[in-house]
Write a protein that holds these residues in place. Structure first.
Motif, mmCIF file in Angstrom:
data_model
loop_
_atom_site.group_PDB
_atom_site.id
_atom_site.type_symbol
_atom_site.label_atom_id
_atom_site.label_comp_id
_atom_site.label_asym_id
_atom_site.label_seq_id
_atom_site.Cartn_x
_atom_site.Cartn_y
_atom_site.Cartn_z
ATOM 1 N N PRO A 7 0.790 -1.236 0.000
ATOM 2 C CA PRO A 7 0.000 0.000 0.000
ATOM 3 C C PRO A 7 0.822 1.287 0.000
ATOM 4 O O PRO A 7 0.335 2.312 -0.472
ATOM 5 N N PHE A 8 2.043 1.261 0.544
ATOM 6 C CA PHE A 8 2.852 2.478 0.602
ATOM 7 C C PHE A 8 3.780 2.631 -0.601
ATOM 8 O O PHE A 8 4.418 3.662 -0.751
ATOM 9 N N ASP A 9 3.875 1.616 -1.431
ATOM 10 C CA ASP A 9 4.746 1.678 -2.596
ATOM 11 C C ASP A 9 4.085 2.508 -3.690
ATOM 12 O O ASP A 9 2.954 2.238 -4.096
ATOM 13 N N LEU A 10 4.793 3.512 -4.187
ATOM 14 C CA LEU A 10 4.204 4.471 -5.111
ATOM 15 C C LEU A 10 3.773 3.831 -6.430
ATOM 16 O O LEU A 10 2.669 4.067 -6.925
ATOM 17 N N ASP A 11 4.615 2.987 -7.013
ATOM 18 C CA ASP A 11 4.244 2.333 -8.261
ATOM 19 C C ASP A 11 3.100 1.348 -8.057
ATOM 20 O O ASP A 11 2.254 1.169 -8.941
ATOM 21 N N SER A 12 3.070 0.710 -6.902
ATOM 22 C CA SER A 12 1.942 -0.179 -6.593
ATOM 23 C C SER A 12 0.632 0.598 -6.559
ATOM 24 O O SER A 12 -0.409 0.124 -7.038
ATOM 25 N N GLN A 13 0.678 1.797 -6.012
ATOM 26 C CA GLN A 13 -0.521 2.627 -5.951
ATOM 27 C C GLN A 13 -1.016 2.980 -7.353
ATOM 28 O O GLN A 13 -2.219 2.980 -7.622
ATOM 29 N N LYS A 14 -0.083 3.275 -8.251
ATOM 30 C CA LYS A 14 -0.464 3.612 -9.629
ATOM 31 C C LYS A 14 -1.215 2.454 -10.275
ATOM 32 O O LYS A 14 -2.263 2.648 -10.906
ATOM 33 N N VAL A 15 -0.686 1.257 -10.121
ATOM 34 C CA VAL A 15 -1.308 0.084 -10.737
ATOM 35 C C VAL A 15 -2.651 -0.212 -10.091
ATOM 36 O O VAL A 15 -3.634 -0.519 -10.778
ATOM 37 N N ARG A 16 -2.730 -0.116 -8.787
ATOM 38 C CA ARG A 16 -3.999 -0.405 -8.110
ATOM 39 C C ARG A 16 -5.074 0.617 -8.478
ATOM 40 O O ARG A 16 -6.248 0.259 -8.626
ATOM 41 N N LEU A 17 -4.685 1.884 -8.636
ATOM 42 C CA LEU A 17 -5.655 2.884 -9.081
ATOM 43 C C LEU A 17 -6.202 2.529 -10.460
ATOM 44 O O LEU A 17 -7.404 2.642 -10.717
ATOM 45 N N ALA A 18 -5.306 2.081 -11.343
ATOM 46 C CA ALA A 18 -5.738 1.678 -12.688
ATOM 47 C C ALA A 18 -6.705 0.500 -12.612
ATOM 48 O O ALA A 18 -7.739 0.480 -13.305
ATOM 49 N N LEU A 19 -6.391 -0.477 -11.793
ATOM 50 C CA LEU A 19 -7.267 -1.643 -11.645
ATOM 51 C C LEU A 19 -8.642 -1.248 -11.122
ATOM 52 O O LEU A 19 -9.670 -1.749 -11.602
#
Length: 267
Positions: A7-19
């Motif tokens: 949850p705190f990883d910036l690139d992970s947030q980008k992908v999860r927002l897209a999903l």
């Protein structure tokens, strides 16, 4: 479909927002890089860089953030039953690439108190050495990751590294500010994957309590930030973990894990 993220990883947030924006169902696996979970052999075999996120659909595995988001777009279009498959246009992709060129790693680490940063860095290096002995077939990849950890500490001593990161961020935000003076969203009148890429950057500034420094003098970005926080995807992906006590709970839990493992010498 499976997503390995934090949850705190910036690139992970980008992908999860897209999903979330595309309404794609997926199985979520939390992998905390601060506690060294991204170095476990099972994950490391899949992605020897140890970086997040990792997106898996059957035998198809993707590591690069923009590649994952474009893949998600194609899945969404096919799933919708549309006759033609459309993905982000040239302007959106240009914004995505500009934003992705900013590496938040050294910028973020520079704002973490040195004693905590060095303690965690030492813990990660010990995890790498332990995993290297447990999985000798991955020794080469672990050794590269260990060398990277030492190089990170060396680069943090170089003031030019942080200066370049801040300068790029300032230029990027100035360009975003100009664009938002003309359109409500980054690539026009509609919310796009360009916004998905930008929102976690702004969230990182807020997490580091730098919103006054980077957003107060950019009124269009500030207004945009207020707007995008109302989206359900933001509330689920970022707001859920960053609002109020939840942020402190996760950080405290992570720090306690590192401390206990260090004291017990269990890596």
């Amino acid at each position: 479909m499976q997503l390995y993220h934090h949850p705190f990883d910036l690139d992970s947030q980008k992908v999860r927002l897209a999903l979330e924006e595309k309404g794609i169902d997926y199985t979520s696996y939390h992998v905390n890089p601060i506690t060294g979970k991204n170095l476990d052999a099972s994950f490391f075999k899949m992605n020897p860089s140890g970086r997040l996120p990792v997106f898996q659909n059957g035998s198809h595995i993707l590591y690069e953030t923009i590649d994952i988001i474009q893949y998600i777009e194609r899945i969404a279009e096919v799933s919708s039953g549309a006759e033609g498959i459309s993905v982000s246009g040239r302007e959106v992709i240009e914004w995505m690439r500009k934003i992705q060129e900013w590496d938040p790693k050294f910028f973020t680490l520079s704002y973490i108190p040195e004693k905590y940063r060095l303690y965690t860095s030492k813990f990660i290096r010990r995890v790498l050495i332990a995993r290297m002995s447990e999985s000798p077939e991955l020794a080469g990849a672990y050794h590269r990751k260990l060398r990277e950890a030492y190089q990170t500490e060396e680069k943090l001593k170089d003031p030019d590294v942080l200066r370049r990161s801040k300068e790029y961020l300032d230029r990027l935000l100035d360009e975003v500010e100009r664009q938002l003076s003309e359109t409500p969203y980054l690539a026009g009148q509609e919310y796009t994957m360009a916004d998905v890429m930008l929102i976690p950057v702004l969230a990182r500034l807020v997490l580091l309590d730098l919103q006054n420094e980077y957003m107060a003098d950019r009124p269009n970005i500030f207004e945009y930030w207020v707007l995008v926080q109302q989206r359900p995807s933001y509330k689920k992906v970022i707001g859920k973990y960053f609002d109020g006590w939840r942020k402190h709970k996760m950080l405290l839990k992570t720090w306690c894990f590192v401390r206990i493992r260090s004291l017990l010498k269990k890596y």
